[in-house]
Scaffold this motif. Structure first.
Motif: not given
Length: 247
Positions: A4-6, A24-25, A151-155, A230-231
């Motif tokens: 996950a990105s910052d 988030p890590a 960045e999360r690739g949400i589609k 969302v992951e």
């Protein structure tokens, strides 16, 4: 699967306020360690409260702060993280008491007329608020949300897992399919939202918000969240008995 990105947050304490990027890590203990030099509050004396628009305040306090990751909470770009000092008042360092310091305040008109000031330099070079093409704060927030989605690739139609919004939800596995990406005027907050059709009826709607339909799904199988929750991944479908089946 990509990490996950910052997430940029606004850190607020009695002595300071600044924007910082949070991973988030990180665990809660790691976050407190990084906040100590920023706020001047020892990690052991920090009480953290995360304020996210349209969500109840979240107390970032757990029994095991060394192992609880920030991903277990709702992290939204430019949300406020309030850091309170739990020490008695007599033990705190007061950085804001300047009552005994004599200072000179230049009249605003005199400062604005000077040609050797930072203000004059910004005006000359059209920087900051003097830049006619500078995006507004709202535009920056919208751009941040759009960047998060990319960045999360949400589609649409992508399989996903819903990240927990609080400690209670952290033990519940909720999976689904992305069915909507866009603005939802009925929900407070600018920028895009993500509509998910969950595998099980553990949501809040059927794809409608206040009478407006945004996607199709079963009763109580719909949920609309910010992209930070969302992951995306190749997650199997959960059947009605809670077991996985081939996807």
């Amino acid at each position: 699967m990509a990490a996950a990105s910052d997430v940029p947050l606004i850190i607020i304490s009695d002595n300071a306020q600044s924007e910082r990027r949070i991973s988030p890590a990180w665990t809660i203990a790691q976050l407190k360690g990084r906040l100590e030099p920023i706020t001047g509050i020892p990690a052991s004396s920090q009480r953290l409260v995360l304020k996210v628009a349209s969500w109840p305040d979240q107390n970032l306090q757990t029994v095991n702060e060394d192992n609880t990751q920030l991903a277990a909470f709702t992290l939204q770009s430019y949300a406020e993280l309030h850091v309170a000092d739990t020490r008695p008042a007599g033990l705190r360092t007061n950085y804001t008491d300047v009552s005994s310091v004599e200072k000179y305040e230049m009249p605003p008109d005199e400062y604005e007329s000077r040609t050797d000031s930072v203000l004059h330099w910004k005006k000359t070079h059209q920087l900051g608020r003097f830049d006619p093409n500078a995006p507004s704060i709202e535009q920056q927030k919208v751009a941040g949300i759009e960047r998060e989605i990319e960045e999360r690739g949400i589609k649409l139609n992508a399989r996903c897992r819903l990240l927990a919004a609080n400690q209670t939800e952290s033990s519940i596995e909720r999976r689904g399919t992305v069915k909507f990406v866009g603005a939802v005027p009925e929900i407070p907050g600018i920028g895009a939202w993500i509509g998910i059709a969950l595998d099980e009826p553990t949501g809040k709607n059927d794809g409608t918000v206040k009478g407006t339909r945004y996607f199709q799904c079963g009763a109580n199988c719909g949920v609309i969240v910010r992209p930070e929750r969302v992951e995306i991944g190749n997650f199997d479908v959960i059947d009605e008995f809670g077991s996985d089946e081939e996807f």
